[in-house]
Scaffold this active site. Sequence first.
Site, short mmCIF file in Angstrom:
data_model
loop_
_atom_site.label_atom_id
_atom_site.label_comp_id
_atom_site.label_asym_id
_atom_site.label_seq_id
_atom_site.Cartn_x
_atom_site.Cartn_y
_atom_site.Cartn_z
N TYR A 1 -1.23 0.08 10.36
CA TYR A 1 -1.30 -0.39 8.97
C TYR A 1 -0.08 0.03 8.18
CZ TYR A 1 -3.30 -1.47 4.39
OH TYR A 1 -3.53 -2.00 3.14
N SER B 1 0.85 -1.19 0.00
CA SER B 1 0.00 0.00 0.00
C SER B 1 0.88 1.24 0.00
CB SER B 1 -0.89 0.00 1.25
OG SER B 1 -1.49 1.26 1.45
#
Length: 246
Positions: free
Chosen positions: A157, A144
Amino acid sequence: MSIDLTDRIALVTGASRGIGYFTALELAKAGAHVVACARTVGGLEELDDAIKAVGGSATLVPFDLADMAAIDKLGGSIFERWGKLDILVANAGVLGTISPIGHVEAKVFEKVMTINVTATWRLIRSVEPLLMKSDAGRAVILSSSAAHKCKPFWGPYSASKAAVEALARTWAGETQRTALRITSVDPGATRTAMRAQAVPGEDPTTVQHPSDVAKAILPLMAQDFAETGKLFDVRQGRLLDYRLPE
């Protein structure tokens, strides 16, 4: 140009929905036999129906990636049945919570690291010998932009995806003299359940569909794909080199 993956064995985690679902479907369309892993049995069964509808085949493996012994067993089962693995798509992941680092509950942080990082390492350890038995092993590790942006409130995250990219880059360096090619993927904003959790007020029609991501990354799994240790940016449609901080 169509990609022919006939008789290739492909393992996809998080295959019951989103990017994993559509990547598994694209692999099947290209001729690969898909070993589809996810927690949700219903989602896997829907995937199986979709794969059969396009003339493909799949083996469904419902289990939780937090079960490390099950990951080890998966590698053994693939070896017993096929003797090799040609493609790994490490897609499964969890978001955790969007909140200040000091407010993140320990159990939430631990779950993000367990599923996103530890399970990915365990999966690599389990299937690397199988990928080495392929004449053109390919591994795609979903990451990501959070790994690089490190935006406020995205701590767990972001940290997990930075760690995943570090694992992929290290693994690529260790195997660069073999037939195995490893690529990290930044899919960009995508219409998934995780995206809806992270940005609940967003109109989902304003971001790309996961099927578009699946089509974009399929070439990374072809036998003639030669690069390793790079980051594929789906939005830019190109491979990016890593470099040291400046």
